[in-house]
Design an enzyme around this catalytic site. Sequence first.
Site, PDB file in Angstrom:
ATOM      1  N   LYS A 132       5.854  10.364  -5.455  1.00  0.00           N
ATOM      2  CA  LYS A 132       6.836   9.842  -6.405  1.00  0.00           C
ATOM      3  C   LYS A 132       8.128   9.487  -5.676  1.00  0.00           C
ATOM      4  O   LYS A 132       8.831   8.569  -6.071  1.00  0.00           O
ATOM      5  CB  LYS A 132       7.096  10.877  -7.496  1.00  0.00           C
ATOM      6  CG  LYS A 132       5.814  11.230  -8.254  1.00  0.00           C
ATOM      7  CD  LYS A 132       5.969  11.198  -9.737  1.00  0.00           C
ATOM      8  CE  LYS A 132       4.652  11.431 -10.438  1.00  0.00           C
ATOM      9  NZ  LYS A 132       4.536  12.782 -10.979  1.00  0.00           N
TER      10      LYS A 132
ATOM     11  N   CYS B  38       0.849  -1.192   0.000  1.00  0.00           N
ATOM     12  CA  CYS B  38       0.000   0.000   0.000  1.00  0.00           C
ATOM     13  C   CYS B  38       0.882   1.238   0.000  1.00  0.00           C
ATOM     14  O   CYS B  38       1.957   1.232   0.590  1.00  0.00           O
ATOM     15  CB  CYS B  38      -0.877   0.054   1.250  1.00  0.00           C
ATOM     16  SG  CYS B  38      -2.029  -1.281   1.347  1.00  0.00           S
TER      17      CYS B  38
ATOM     18  N   GLU C 187       1.690  -3.901  -5.652  1.00  0.00           N
ATOM     19  CA  GLU C 187       0.549  -4.785  -5.574  1.00  0.00           C
ATOM     20  C   GLU C 187      -0.653  -4.095  -6.206  1.00  0.00           C
ATOM     21  O   GLU C 187      -0.833  -2.880  -6.079  1.00  0.00           O
ATOM     22  CB  GLU C 187       0.271  -5.122  -4.105  1.00  0.00           C
ATOM     23  CG  GLU C 187      -0.582  -6.331  -3.897  1.00  0.00           C
ATOM     24  CD  GLU C 187      -0.743  -6.663  -2.422  1.00  0.00           C
ATOM     25  OE1 GLU C 187       0.248  -6.605  -1.690  1.00  0.00           O
ATOM     26  OE2 GLU C 187      -1.875  -6.975  -2.030  1.00  0.00           O
TER      27      GLU C 187
ATOM     28  N   LYS D 150       3.101  17.369  -3.777  1.00  0.00           N
ATOM     29  CA  LYS D 150       4.384  18.020  -3.454  1.00  0.00           C
ATOM     30  C   LYS D 150       5.560  17.122  -3.826  1.00  0.00           C
ATOM     31  O   LYS D 150       6.701  17.457  -3.522  1.00  0.00           O
ATOM     32  CB  LYS D 150       4.443  18.336  -1.958  1.00  0.00           C
ATOM     33  CG  LYS D 150       3.429  19.394  -1.534  1.00  0.00           C
ATOM     34  CD  LYS D 150       3.493  19.610  -0.037  1.00  0.00           C
ATOM     35  CE  LYS D 150       2.722  20.800   0.472  1.00  0.00           C
ATOM     36  NZ  LYS D 150       1.422  21.040  -0.090  1.00  0.00           N
TER      37      LYS D 150
END
Lengths: 467, 444
Positions: free
Chosen positions: B324, B310, B344, B320
């Site tokens: 990433k 998750c 997943e 912001k």
Amino acid sequence: MSRLSFRPRPLDIHKKLPIVKSVKDFEDDDTPTASGTRGCQLLRLSAADSDFSVNNNTEVVQTPTKKLASEIPIPQFDAVDTYERDYSSTFVQPTSYVRGRGARAELGEFVEYDLDNEDEDWLQQFNQEKNLISPERFEIILFKFEVLDHKARERAGLITPTFGSPISVLLQLDAAFEVLQAQGIKLPVFQSVFYYWKQKRERWQKPILRRLQPPPPVNDTNPYNVFRPREKTHRLHTRRMQRRENNVQSFEKLRQVRRNLGQSKLILEELIKREERKREAMEIEVSLQRLQMKYKHETELVDDGFSIPGGYPAFSSKFGSSEEEFLDSDDVEIFHPRPAPIPRASAAAQMFADSNHPVMVPAGIPKQEFRRRIISNTTRWLHRMDPLDPVLLFTKPLVPEKLAAAGIIPPSNMPGAKSDAGEVKFHGRIGRGGRIVFDRWNPLSLSQINFDSSFNLPPKPQASMYN
Amino acid sequence: MGSIDTPKSEQNGSTTAITDAGAKSSAVDSMPPPLTKQSNGTMAETEISKKRKGGVLPLEVGTRVMCRWRDGKYHPVKVIERRKLSPSAFSDYEYYVHYTEFNRRLDEWVKLEQLELDSVETVVDEKVEDKVTGLKMTRHQKRKIDETHVEGHEELDAASLREHEEFTKVKNIATIELGRYEIETWYFSPFPPEYNDCSKLYFCEFCLNFMKRKEQLQRHMKKCDLKHPPGDEIYRSGTLSMFEVDGKKNKVYGQNLCYLAKLFLDHKTLYYDVDLFLFYILCECDDRGCHMVGYFSKEKHSEESYNLACILTLPPYQRKGYGKFLIAFSYELSKKEGKVGTPERPLSDLGQLSYRGYWIRVLLDILKKHKGNISIKELSDMTAIKAEDILGTLQGLDLIQYRKGQHVICADPKVLDRHLKAAGRGGLEVDVSKLIWTPYREQG
């Protein structure tokens, strides 16, 4: 160069693909499939942008569900006014990376329990402006009750790994008071708190401190219950963990494995022996049948020649050859000592043993007699063959008179054919499937058919044949 | 002028145009006198009782109607649930609605006055049996599930999707306070039953314990001495820190984190315990402590080569570059482990966008600089991205073509730059030299 049914091969991820930096490298732009091997929908550029889809066949699929992040609205958030007050700025970051200590619970000092709404409301009522007990103290006491009760249940062996039946209180007031006297609370206050806690526990049917509440059982399907323990067997890394274990169980298992491997080895060895036997048996069969074929064929000639004593010498050369053949490598094979008894070979060997051993021919016996004996022995041997053996009818020569009676006439000599020895007389044979074949060419000797030629060539002594 | 804030004209509903609330107000001279905005239920009594007698109120679950959203405009919604505001027989209801144009995260309880009652659809909502799960549901519920099925739910099979929808259909907690921010929640989260009576929870920013009242939190803060996530700090660069928490060693923290994260993740499941997971908490550090801005979880041992279970950036810190960063970090861990990884599934809509952006940036950067040939496998080894994901990304951009009998990768710099621009800017960078970490090993 483009074919309509052209389809690209599936992409091999191990194969190096050339990276092409410029569009100009592509000449054959007429392939409709050149627009690529896409499999999934992603961010799309319009057809005009894509320099590589040089024809208009490319369909640009708009995927309306793919929005930019700025187009996806999310629920809102706001700043908390009292933040600066509630959180003190006392943190000093150490120069080295922080190492985690164990969970606070294990240290035992930290009061894990926080008063909830019920507790606060009861406390307010209880205190009634008199401040009999402070919230912090109240919290500590409740926490200690929980811990003591848990320990008591542990000692009594009542702790269950998952939540099964309701969990009742074991802790007694006196025992609790003994331990917690040091808290400095008067007994009546203590009692009230204790009874409040006990009542709450009875209502909840489980500990009020979340860490002490057992998890739901694995087979509980209620989706609102969470954090079930995973059974060991479901764990993905079971094998790896087993490998790391080094106990009696794994030792026994290894022993068992070793025993199994030893047994498999024995079985496989026996298997090999059996297969070798089978192969030998088959080889013997093959050579037997070969002999059979040879001698069935040649017996005819022999029989013919036998009835005409005068014609006997005419066949001498054949006999010579057959004799040689007879004494050739086949014999060597047959008389070669074999580890296990092979019925037919030994029977044959015995027959030869009965009759005069051709190899051990006494020098004095005239050749003709000897040959006669051999032939008679051969015929005897052939007749003594196992009646269950296949008869190999195709080895019997054809009878021309019978053929003529059936209207089958051997073809006459073809004009212009090579004929060294003048007239060629065809004698047919039974070919495959019972067909009657009149050969002109002996494929084995690579020469024209002469009625006296044999289809049999002496087998070359090759060891490789028997591999 | 169309004023979005004053709802005076909306209640009468005799004008036809519903969509543009602003435009309506000026054209309503012939209407009954405008109403001032008051608390729920005090608009002209005659209106309401008329509606009630007319059988429109209370609205049935499954009704479709127009509802005023936070932007002041009316949007189509479907009623998911309803409840009385007070136990009295004449009390009005409030309604839990789903905005059909948006993700479920925007579902909320609304007051009657936000609904445009004249826009109620009169289609009868029959109970139908859903063939897949055997669950009885209304035709509208089924339609809704099919609608939402398109967006971000593709990888769940129909049966689990319907089950999931059923028990998570209403948010239990509406708001939370966490550190500096008060945040509206996105989804239902299965808190213990004792918390069912509550719509706001207060979380301790560091140990993530949750409480029902602010005073309880303030009392907690006095004794809680944790100023950063428990566990080891494995990365520090500037004010950014990454902590690794073992679910087995810090079980309560792990569970608290899951309860919290579930409020913002639709398909997360808390079915099993946190023992088998590692949690990577991303923090911004200042003199008050290391404050969580996001996290991702990872199985200790994954058979399907998942390098991430998750992933979440808390709403106040989104857009912001933290998301990433988390993705890049997960791949850096994979590189250190020497394994290829993939997240997943299913990925949320936001998750998909972030991952595609990351994959595009990483792969196209390599293609721009690389000379000569390259295989997909090599790309995979360089980046720790699974080959299927690489293929999907490149094919989706039409960068793999079949020419002259073989596959080629097109890397025209102009085209690549265009794609890179569309993919959005990169997140915060991971400085690998600042990562001090060894892959997880089971302790004996």
